[in-house]
Scaffold this motif. Structure first.
Motif, mmCIF file in Angstrom:
data_model
loop_
_atom_site.group_PDB
_atom_site.id
_atom_site.type_symbol
_atom_site.label_atom_id
_atom_site.label_comp_id
_atom_site.label_asym_id
_atom_site.label_seq_id
_atom_site.Cartn_x
_atom_site.Cartn_y
_atom_site.Cartn_z
ATOM 1 N N PRO A 139 0.820 -1.216 0.000
ATOM 2 C CA PRO A 139 0.000 0.000 0.000
ATOM 3 C C PRO A 139 0.857 1.271 0.000
ATOM 4 O O PRO A 139 1.903 1.321 0.648
ATOM 5 C CB PRO A 139 -0.821 -0.109 1.283
ATOM 6 N N VAL A 140 0.386 2.270 -0.737
ATOM 7 C CA VAL A 140 1.050 3.572 -0.728
ATOM 8 C C VAL A 140 0.420 4.495 0.308
ATOM 9 O O VAL A 140 0.977 5.518 0.651
ATOM 10 C CB VAL A 140 1.037 4.239 -2.126
ATOM 11 N N VAL A 141 -0.767 4.108 0.803
ATOM 12 C CA VAL A 141 -1.487 4.868 1.821
ATOM 13 C C VAL A 141 -1.977 3.888 2.873
ATOM 14 O O VAL A 141 -2.483 2.819 2.536
ATOM 15 C CB VAL A 141 -2.702 5.614 1.214
ATOM 16 N N MET A 147 -15.735 5.798 5.533
ATOM 17 C CA MET A 147 -16.024 5.644 4.113
ATOM 18 C C MET A 147 -15.578 6.876 3.330
ATOM 19 O O MET A 147 -14.955 6.760 2.265
ATOM 20 C CB MET A 147 -17.513 5.386 3.891
ATOM 21 N N VAL A 148 -15.849 8.042 3.856
ATOM 22 C CA VAL A 148 -15.465 9.289 3.187
ATOM 23 C C VAL A 148 -13.946 9.357 3.036
ATOM 24 O O VAL A 148 -13.436 9.673 1.951
ATOM 25 C CB VAL A 148 -16.004 10.514 3.965
ATOM 26 N N ARG A 149 -13.216 9.030 4.103
ATOM 27 C CA ARG A 149 -11.745 9.086 4.051
ATOM 28 C C ARG A 149 -11.177 8.063 3.073
ATOM 29 O O ARG A 149 -10.237 8.355 2.326
ATOM 30 C CB ARG A 149 -11.156 8.844 5.444
ATOM 31 N N ILE A 150 -11.733 6.854 3.073
ATOM 32 C CA ILE A 150 -11.224 5.808 2.182
ATOM 33 C C ILE A 150 -11.498 6.161 0.722
ATOM 34 O O ILE A 150 -10.610 6.035 -0.125
ATOM 35 C CB ILE A 150 -11.820 4.437 2.561
ATOM 36 N N LEU A 151 -12.700 6.639 0.425
ATOM 37 C CA LEU A 151 -13.005 7.008 -0.958
ATOM 38 C C LEU A 151 -12.128 8.165 -1.432
ATOM 39 O O LEU A 151 -11.636 8.152 -2.569
ATOM 40 C CB LEU A 151 -14.489 7.359 -1.104
ATOM 41 N N ALA A 152 -11.903 9.152 -0.569
ATOM 42 C CA ALA A 152 -11.047 10.280 -0.948
ATOM 43 C C ALA A 152 -9.617 9.815 -1.203
ATOM 44 O O ALA A 152 -8.989 10.212 -2.190
ATOM 45 C CB ALA A 152 -11.077 11.352 0.145
ATOM 46 N N ARG A 179 -16.821 2.716 -8.713
ATOM 47 C CA ARG A 179 -15.715 3.558 -9.172
ATOM 48 C C ARG A 179 -14.583 2.756 -9.825
ATOM 49 O O ARG A 179 -13.563 3.304 -10.190
ATOM 50 C CB ARG A 179 -15.171 4.357 -7.995
ATOM 51 N N GLY A 180 -14.764 1.443 -9.918
ATOM 52 C CA GLY A 180 -13.778 0.613 -10.588
ATOM 53 C C GLY A 180 -12.674 0.081 -9.692
ATOM 54 O O GLY A 180 -11.720 -0.530 -10.182
ATOM 55 N N PHE A 181 -12.769 0.307 -8.390
ATOM 56 C CA PHE A 181 -11.760 -0.181 -7.454
ATOM 57 C C PHE A 181 -12.059 -1.619 -7.061
ATOM 58 O O PHE A 181 -13.210 -2.048 -7.052
ATOM 59 C CB PHE A 181 -11.721 0.683 -6.185
ATOM 60 N N ARG A 182 -11.026 -2.350 -6.738
ATOM 61 C CA ARG A 182 -11.163 -3.708 -6.219
ATOM 62 C C ARG A 182 -10.790 -3.670 -4.743
ATOM 63 O O ARG A 182 -10.051 -2.796 -4.311
ATOM 64 C CB ARG A 182 -10.258 -4.661 -6.985
#
Length: 169
Positions: free
Chosen positions: A97-99, A112-117, A146-149
């Motif tokens: 992970p980079v974050v 959820m807001v933090r992860i999506l951002a 959003r296309g994320f896995r």
């Protein structure tokens, strides 16, 4: 024909609990060739990919009153390991992970807001890691839209949900 053990998680969900560890305990107790008949108060979309990684196919159907029945059937040995589209690649193939986010002390919807951002800032194929105090069931469809896995699960003691998110390539 597959023999199923019944796991009804509706009482746990109604009480505000997280049934994931109960479901996984049932899966761990299965005899070879056995499956799980899950009864839940919603269609457990995140669980479908978890069970696919564990070697189970599923069929589901709505029941009266908005409940769902999901049959998890063991795949043949040659089919085991097939991934659900929402889960993506096997975890071992993902880059570091980079974050890294620790959202365990935050109240919904802030995790959820933090992860999506943070996910929106990832480069192609990059990953982030997040720790949460509960399973983020409402986050999974948003990531997939959003296309994320994603890959995730509870730690053995059940206190922390570990989530990895990978940006589209």
């Amino acid at each position: 024909m597959t023999a199923y053990i019944d796991v009804d998680v509706r009482p746990i969900l109604r009480a505000g609990g997280e049934p994931f560890s109960i479901i996984m305990d049932a899966v761990d107790r299965l005899a070879p060739g056995q499956g799980v008949r899950l009864i839940a108060s919603f269609r457990p979309v995140p669980l479908l990919s978890v069970m696919a990684r564990k070697g189970f196919a599923h069929t589901d159907r709505p029941l009266d009153g908005g409940d769902w029945e999901v049959l998890f059937s063991p795949l043949a040995a040659e089919d085991a390991g097939q991934e659900d589209a929402g889960a993506g690649l096997a975890f071992e193939q993902w880059p570091d992970p980079v974050v890294t986010l620790d959202n365990r002390e935050l109240d919904p919807p802030e995790p959820m807001v933090r992860i999506l951002a943070a996910a929106e800032e990832l480069g192609p194929g990059e990953t982030l890691s997040a720790l949460l105090g509960r399973e983020p069931i409402f986050l999974f469809p948003e990531l997939e839209k959003r296309g994320f896995r994603w890959l995730g699960g509870f730690t053995p003691d059940g206190s922390t949900y570990q989530l990895s998110v990978r940006a589209p390539l």
